[in-house]
Design a protein around this motif. Structure first.
Motif, short mmCIF file in Angstrom:
data_model
loop_
_atom_site.label_atom_id
_atom_site.label_comp_id
_atom_site.label_asym_id
_atom_site.label_seq_id
_atom_site.Cartn_x
_atom_site.Cartn_y
_atom_site.Cartn_z
N LEU A 34 59.95 -27.16 -13.24
CA LEU A 34 60.79 -26.58 -12.19
C LEU A 34 60.81 -25.08 -12.39
O LEU A 34 61.15 -24.59 -13.48
N LYS A 35 60.41 -24.35 -11.37
CA LYS A 35 60.47 -22.89 -11.41
C LYS A 35 60.71 -22.40 -9.99
O LYS A 35 60.04 -22.85 -9.06
N ASP A 36 61.65 -21.47 -9.85
CA ASP A 36 62.04 -20.98 -8.53
C ASP A 36 62.46 -22.12 -7.62
O ASP A 36 62.16 -22.13 -6.43
N HIS A 37 63.10 -23.12 -8.20
CA HIS A 37 63.61 -24.30 -7.49
C HIS A 37 62.51 -25.07 -6.78
O HIS A 37 62.70 -25.62 -5.70
N ARG A 38 61.32 -25.14 -7.42
CA ARG A 38 60.19 -25.90 -6.89
C ARG A 38 59.55 -26.67 -8.05
O ARG A 38 59.48 -26.17 -9.17
N PHE A 39 59.08 -27.88 -7.74
CA PHE A 39 58.37 -28.67 -8.73
C PHE A 39 56.89 -28.30 -8.73
O PHE A 39 56.28 -28.12 -7.67
N THR A 40 56.32 -28.20 -9.93
CA THR A 40 54.88 -28.01 -10.07
C THR A 40 54.38 -29.02 -11.08
O THR A 40 54.92 -29.07 -12.18
N PRO A 41 53.40 -29.83 -10.73
CA PRO A 41 52.88 -30.02 -9.39
C PRO A 41 53.89 -30.75 -8.53
O PRO A 41 54.80 -31.41 -9.05
N ASP A 42 53.73 -30.66 -7.22
CA ASP A 42 54.67 -31.35 -6.33
C ASP A 42 54.09 -32.67 -5.81
O ASP A 42 54.76 -33.39 -5.07
N ARG A 43 52.87 -32.98 -6.22
CA ARG A 43 52.25 -34.27 -5.89
C ARG A 43 51.41 -34.70 -7.08
O ARG A 43 50.56 -33.94 -7.55
N VAL A 44 51.67 -35.93 -7.57
CA VAL A 44 50.99 -36.43 -8.76
C VAL A 44 50.48 -37.84 -8.47
O VAL A 44 51.22 -38.66 -7.92
N SER A 45 49.24 -38.10 -8.85
CA SER A 45 48.69 -39.46 -8.75
C SER A 45 48.73 -40.12 -10.12
O SER A 45 48.39 -39.48 -11.13
N VAL A 46 49.16 -41.39 -10.13
CA VAL A 46 49.25 -42.15 -11.38
C VAL A 46 48.67 -43.54 -11.12
O VAL A 46 48.61 -43.99 -9.97
N PRO A 47 48.29 -44.25 -12.16
CA PRO A 47 47.80 -45.61 -11.97
C PRO A 47 48.97 -46.56 -11.68
O PRO A 47 50.02 -46.48 -12.32
N ALA A 48 48.79 -47.42 -10.70
CA ALA A 48 49.80 -48.43 -10.39
C ALA A 48 49.84 -49.46 -11.53
O ALA A 48 48.87 -49.62 -12.27
#
Length: 115
Positions: A34-48
């Motif tokens: 979290l920096k400047d009230h934003r998530f980085t990364p804001d999209r993450v792929s993970v294995p189901a």
């Protein structure tokens, strides 16, 4: 000189060992900042089908609450603090999350990808 067949066999063995370790029930770790009230990364792929361990670092001078109805989790993180928690295993799909205290800018999603 190592015969080509031996090299291919070793490569295949390491690949299978890695696939087995990734599917042994241990959580997959996702690092969010979290920096400047934003998530980085804001999209993450993970294995189901596997648990996901989220490691959250807050670089802001303000508190935040990681909140997701989709993931059924709420977790506070202090200014310049860290929080970790586990969710899942997740079914294939997209799971939204946000920073509840700064929802206008702090948002993202986790995409669980099936086989």
């Amino acid at each position: 000189m190592i015969p080509r067949l031996t090299v291919l066999a070793l490569f295949a063995a390491f690949a299978l060992a890695g696939a087995a370790a990734a599917d042994d029930g241990r959580p997959v770790t996702v690092a969010l900042t979290l920096k400047d009230h934003r998530f980085t990364p804001d999209r993450v792929s993970v294995p189901a089908g596997q648990p996901i361990r989220i490691e959250l670092v807050n670089q802001d001078a303000a508190s935040e609450e990681f909140d997701s109805d989709d993931l059924r989790v709420e977790k506070d993180v202090t200014p310049h603090g860290r929080a970790s928690f586990t969710v899942g295993p997740l079914k294939p799909g997209t799971y939204a999350f946000m920073g509840e205290l700064h929802a206008d800018t702090a948002s993202g999603e986790i995409v669980a990808v099936g086989p």
